[in-house]
Design an enzyme around this catalytic site. Structure first.
Site: not given
Length: 430
Positions: A47, A50-51
C-alpha cells in the site's frame, strides 16, 4: 470486435477493447502482487508503494506527474488489494501516449525520495487512524484477521503504525524488484482505443521491463474462523457473521455470488425483508462473498442499535437455516437478473470494463466472454444453491463486532445454532 490480446517479447500481456461511441480511454497496469505478497516485516509495504509511485521519478517530480495528466484533463490513481495492485488513468483518446508514458515512468523509474517517503508515511498514519475511528470500516479488518488468523490474507492492507514507519527507500526498491515483472503484469485499455497502436505505445515504454518477478508463491491460506469483540461507546453496533467461502477457480464460486444476492443483495433480499422491513432490527444489512485465489469468505454485515442487538443475530441465523431448506425459483431468477445487469452495466463503463478484463486475465489467463458468464449463471439451479447453503453455513463461523455489544449472543451459542451435532469442523467440498 471484443477483447484483443497480445504478448510482448518480454512476456507482458496487453489487452484492449474498443467500446463504440466513446471519445476517452481507461487504461492501467494491473500487477499480480498485493498485501498477500508481503513478508512478515513488510506489513503495509504494498500500500505504501502505491502511494509512493506518484511521488517522483528520475524524470518527473511529484508535481509534474500530477500536472501533466491534469493539463490534458485526465486523471491518474492507484489501488491496492489483497492480491493485486493497480495503477490506472483515464484520458481522451488523443492523450493515451502521455498516460502510457506516465504509468511506465512511475513503475520503472520511481526514486522513492526519503523526504517524500517520510511525508507519505505520515499520511498513511492518518489513514490508519481514520480507519480505526470508522467502525463500519475497521470491523471488516477485524473480521478478516479473525477468519484468517496469523496469515497474510487476514492482515489489514494499511499495515500498522510501527511497520509503516519502519520502511525506507531501499526496502521499497527491493520490493518492486522482487514483485514486479512482466510475467505478473497486465496492461489493459478500454474505450476509444486501437489495439495495434496501443500495443506499439506499450512496447516502446514497457519493452525493457524485466521478464520475471523474483518473488515466490504466496502462503496458502487456511480459513480458521473465530470470535472478535470490541466494546465501544458508540450509538450503533457493527456486526459481521461469516463462513468459509469459495475461491475463484473452484466449482460453486458463481453459485456463492448468487446465493449472497438472494440472501442479502438488495431491498427484495431475504435478510433485508425479514430483518429490516418486517422486524425493524437494523438500519443496514447485506450479504457478500469474496473470492481469492485459494479460498473465499461469505459474510453478512449488519448495523443496529444496542436495544435490538440481542435479537438480531439469532434472526439472521434463522434465515441462514431457512435458505438451506428452500429457495424459490423466482429468487434465483431475480438474483440472475441482478448479476447479469451488473455485468452489462460494468461493460458500459470504460474504467469498469478495463478492470474486469484485467482481473480475468490475471485469474484465468484469458478474457471470459459475457456469453460464457451468462451460460454459467443459467446453469445454476435451486437444488445446487440449497445444497451449497447447507454445506457453507455449517463451516466454523467468524463473528466480528464493534460497539455497544454487551447483549450480543455468545460465539458458542451462534456456532451451536448453525452447526448440527458433529459438523463443527465441516468444510465445503471442492
Amino acid at each position: 470486435m471484443g477483447v484483443e490480446v497480445s504478448r510482448l517479447s518480454n512476456g507482458l500481456t496487453v489487452a484492449t477493447e474498443m467500446l463504440p461511441g466513446m471519445e476517452s480511454v481507461a487504461l492501467g497496469v494491473w500487477v499480480k502482487s498485493g498485501a498477500r505478497n508481503e513478508r512478515d516485516d513488510e506489513h503495509g509495504m504494498a500500500h505504501l508503494l502505491e502511494h509512493m509511485a506518484f511521488k517522483g521519478t528520475a524524470q518527473r517530480s511529484a508535481f509534474q506527474i500530477a500536472s501533466e495528466i491534469e493539463n490534458v484533463g485526465g486523471e491518474i490513481n492507484a489501488a491496492t488489494s489483497v492480491e493485486t495492485t493497480a495503477f490506472y488513468a483515464r484520458v481522451l483518446s488523443s492523450d493515451v501516449p502521455l498516460a502510457v508514458d506516465l504509468l511506465a515512468d512511475i513503475l520503472q523509474n520511481s526514486t522513492f525520495d526519503p523526504e517524500e517517503l517520510e511525508r507519505e508515511q505520515n499520511v498513511i498514519l492518518q489513514e490508519i487512524g481514520a480507519a480505526h475511528d470508522t467502525p463500519d470500516d475497521i470491523v471488516f479488518d477485524h473480521f478478516t484477521e479473525t477468519a484468517f488468523r496469523h496469515q497474510t490474507l487476514g492482515r489489514s492492507i494499511l499495515g500498522t503504525p510501527e511497520t509503516v514507519m519502519s520502511f525506507n527507500s531501499a526496502q521499497l526498491h527491493r520490493f518492486i524488484q522482487r514483485e514486479y515483472g512482466a510475467d505478473r503484469m497486465i496492461i489493459v485499455a478500454a474505450g476509444d482505443v486501437k489495439h495495434d497502436e496501443f500495443v506499439h505505445e506499450v512496447e516502446n515504454r514497457f519493452g525493457g521491463l524485466r521478464p520475471h518477478a523474483q518473488g515466490g508463491a504466496v502462503q496458502y491460506a487456511q480459513y480458521v474462523g473465530g470470535d472478535f469483540r470490541e466494546n465501544r461507546d458508540l450509538m450503533d453496533a457493527q456486526i459481521i457473521l461469516g463462513f468459509e467461502g469459495r475461491a475463484y477457480h473452484v466449482r460453486d464460486f458463481y453459485a456463492s455470488q448468487v446465493l449472497s444476492m438472494i440472501l442479502g443483495g438488495g431491498m427484495s433480499s431475504r435478510l433485508f425483508q425479514e430483518v429490516r422491513e418486517k422486524r425493524g432490527l437494523c438500519y443496514s444489512v447485506y450479504a457478500f462473498h469474496w473470492g481469492f485465489s485459494d479460498t473465499g469468505i461469505f459474510g453478512i454485515h449488519a448495523a443496529t442499535g444496542q436495544a435490538n442487538l440481542g435479537e438480531l443475530v439469532p434472526v439472521i441465523a434463522g434465515e441462514l437455516q431457512k435458505i438451506g431448506d428452500h429457495i424459490l425459483e423466482e429468487e434465483l431468477d431475480r438474483a440472475r437478473a441482478q448479476y447479469r445487469a451488473g455485468l452489462i452495466m460494468a461493460g458500459e463503463s470504460p474504467s469498469s470494463r478495463a478492470s474486469q478484463i484485467a482481473r480475468q486475465l490475471l485469474l484465468f489467463g484469458r478474457p471470459i466472454p459475457s456469453q460464457e458468464l451468462m451460460e454459467r449463471l443459467s446453469a445454476l439451479t435451486v437444488g445446487r444453491l440449497t445444497d451449497l447453503s447447507q454445506r457453507l453455513f455449517c463451516t466454523k463461523p467468524t463473528l466480528a463486532a464493534i460497539g455497544p455489544i454487551g447483549s450480543l449472543s455468545s460465539y458458542e451459542s451462534v456456532a451451536g445454532v448453525l452447526s448440527p451435532p458433529g459438523s463443527a469442523t465441516h468444510r465445503i467440498a471442492v
